[in-house]
Design a protein around this motif. Structure first.
Motif, PDB file in Angstrom:
ATOM      1  N   SER A 191       0.520  -7.206  11.664  1.00  0.00           N
ATOM      2  CA  SER A 191       1.430  -7.942  10.782  1.00  0.00           C
ATOM      3  C   SER A 191       1.830  -9.260  11.423  1.00  0.00           C
ATOM      4  N   VAL A 238      -0.356  -8.891   6.314  1.00  0.00           N
ATOM      5  CA  VAL A 238      -0.719  -7.687   7.069  1.00  0.00           C
ATOM      6  C   VAL A 238      -2.210  -7.403   6.890  1.00  0.00           C
ATOM      7  N   THR A 264      -0.001   1.726  14.524  1.00  0.00           N
ATOM      8  CA  THR A 264      -1.001   2.705  14.097  1.00  0.00           C
ATOM      9  C   THR A 264      -0.284   3.921  13.531  1.00  0.00           C
ATOM     10  N   THR A 318      -4.958  -4.541   7.318  1.00  0.00           N
ATOM     11  CA  THR A 318      -4.917  -3.079   7.344  1.00  0.00           C
ATOM     12  C   THR A 318      -6.315  -2.524   7.493  1.00  0.00           C
ATOM     13  N   ASP A 319      -6.483  -1.626   8.455  1.00  0.00           N
ATOM     14  CA  ASP A 319      -7.770  -1.010   8.735  1.00  0.00           C
ATOM     15  C   ASP A 319      -7.637   0.504   8.590  1.00  0.00           C
ATOM     16  N   ILE A 356      -4.431   4.685  10.209  1.00  0.00           N
ATOM     17  CA  ILE A 356      -4.282   3.373   9.592  1.00  0.00           C
ATOM     18  C   ILE A 356      -3.715   2.432  10.632  1.00  0.00           C
ATOM     19  N   LYS A 357      -4.454   1.370  10.917  1.00  0.00           N
ATOM     20  CA  LYS A 357      -4.031   0.402  11.915  1.00  0.00           C
ATOM     21  C   LYS A 357      -3.667  -0.906  11.213  1.00  0.00           C
ATOM     22  N   THR A 358      -2.503  -1.435  11.518  1.00  0.00           N
ATOM     23  CA  THR A 358      -2.022  -2.649  10.859  1.00  0.00           C
ATOM     24  C   THR A 358      -1.680  -3.727  11.891  1.00  0.00           C
ATOM     25  N   ALA A 405       1.687  -5.057   2.325  1.00  0.00           N
ATOM     26  CA  ALA A 405       0.389  -5.675   2.570  1.00  0.00           C
ATOM     27  C   ALA A 405       0.506  -7.192   2.644  1.00  0.00           C
ATOM     28  N   TYR A 437       0.855  -1.174   0.000  1.00  0.00           N
ATOM     29  CA  TYR A 437       0.000   0.000   0.000  1.00  0.00           C
ATOM     30  C   TYR A 437       0.898   1.233   0.000  1.00  0.00           C
ATOM     31  N   LYS A 478       3.437   0.684   3.093  1.00  0.00           N
ATOM     32  CA  LYS A 478       3.398  -0.470   3.988  1.00  0.00           C
ATOM     33  C   LYS A 478       3.241  -1.743   3.171  1.00  0.00           C
TER      34      LYS A 478
END
Length: 319
Positions: free
Chosen positions: A207, A190, A232, A192-193, A203-205, A166, A148, A164
């Protein structure tokens, strides 16, 4: 002549990529972001720009492309964003204003093959372009990765404000590291939100990373170690980036850049200087205990690079 030059350029890029990958694996420092940078190196071509222009004008409808519209540039009105995949390794993203019947290209950037293009809001009155790319390098140096990335208009054109992984699969033969027979690899998935906090993009990830071992490249895998990492990132207009945290340099140190398999000093940072933390660069130190761990940071002057974690104190409550 043009076709021969394109083939020569492709061979040169492949040779450089192979050499750099050999350097990385020779020290165990495999980095998917460097693989991505090599893949798009020197690709922005006149032919690709012309294809984007034709698509913006409604011509070449048979060419598969991705398109979005939104207010990205400072000029009044909305812009047309067009992404096109030109080959297995090449993509282009163009942004066009439409003041009349003839679209005007405002900027164009190199990408990997594109899987998604959309406009997202950073905050009230400011938007960004979100893309998802695919890196398919399963010949020789093995990477199969997706990314992303976010771009917003800064200064005279589009600037990347976040990137980031993905999903990532990479592997290497152990003998390349003088570690005997068999294969090793890293798998990373990952989640991703994209959400909002206090009116700004967050953006919260999550992984999930695994280091594995196998007898052959495609043989049954044995898990060596695994972990789950959450981060985040929040849009911070004062820094012009998606930021994890703010840190203060606790001793005079260097802002470093990646050069092949080394971190090279780029400029000096004074004790007490504040920087924005963009990314946690600890994958290598997790894979190889004893390797130094870095933060990827941005200075107030806009320079981006790496700082040793021990030289930076994260400031509570600041981002």
């Amino acid at each position: 002549m043009g076709s021969r030059w394109r083939w020569l350029r492709a061979l040169i890029i492949l040779a450089v990529a192979a050499f750099v990958f050999w350097q990385r694996t020779a020290t165990g420092q495999v980095n998917v972001y460097e693989a991505r940078a090599l893949a798009v190196m020197g690709q922005n071509s006149k032919e690709g720009r012309e294809i984007l222009r034709e698509l913006a004008e409604g011509r070449k409808p048979e060419v598969y492309h991705l398109q979005a519209e939104g207010d990205i540039a400072p000029a009044a009105g909305t812009e047309k964003i067009i992404g096109v995949t030109l080959s297995k390794d090449r993509g282009l993203l163009g942004i066009f204003s439409t003041p009349g019947s003839q679209p005007v290209m405002l900027d164009c950037i190199d990408t990997l093959p594109l899987q998604e293009v959309k406009v997202v809001q950073l905050e009230a009155g400011r938007n960004a372009i979100l893309i998802r790319e695919l890196l398919d390098e399963r010949f020789g140096a093995y990477f199969l990765s997706s990314f992303y990335a976010l771009y917003t208009w800064q200064g005279e054109g589009l600037q990347e404000i976040w990137r980031k992984v993905a999903g990532n699969e990479e592997r290497w033969h152990k003998k390349w590291l003088d570690q005997g027979e068999g294969w090793q690899g890293v798998s990373e998935q990952v989640t991703t939100d994209f959400t909002r906090e206090e009116g700004r993009l967050a953006i919260k990830t999550i992984s999930s990373q695994t280091l594995w071992l196998a007898p052959t490249a495609t043989g049954p895998r044995t898990k060596i170690q695994s972990r789950t990492v959450t981060h985040t990132y929040r849009w911070e207009p004062a820094w012009g980036a998606m930021v994890m945290a703010v840190g203060r340099v606790n001793k005079a140190t260097s802002l470093k850049e990646r050069q092949g398999n080394k971190y090279a000093d780029r400029l000096n940072l004074a004790a007490g200087e504040e920087v924005a933390v963009l990314e946690d660069e600890d994958l290598l130190s997790w894979l190889k205990p004893g390797e130094p761990s870095y933060w990827r940071v941005k200075t107030k002057s806009g320079r981006v690079g790496y700082v040793l974690k021990g030289h930076l104190d994260l400031l509570a409550g600041k981002a």
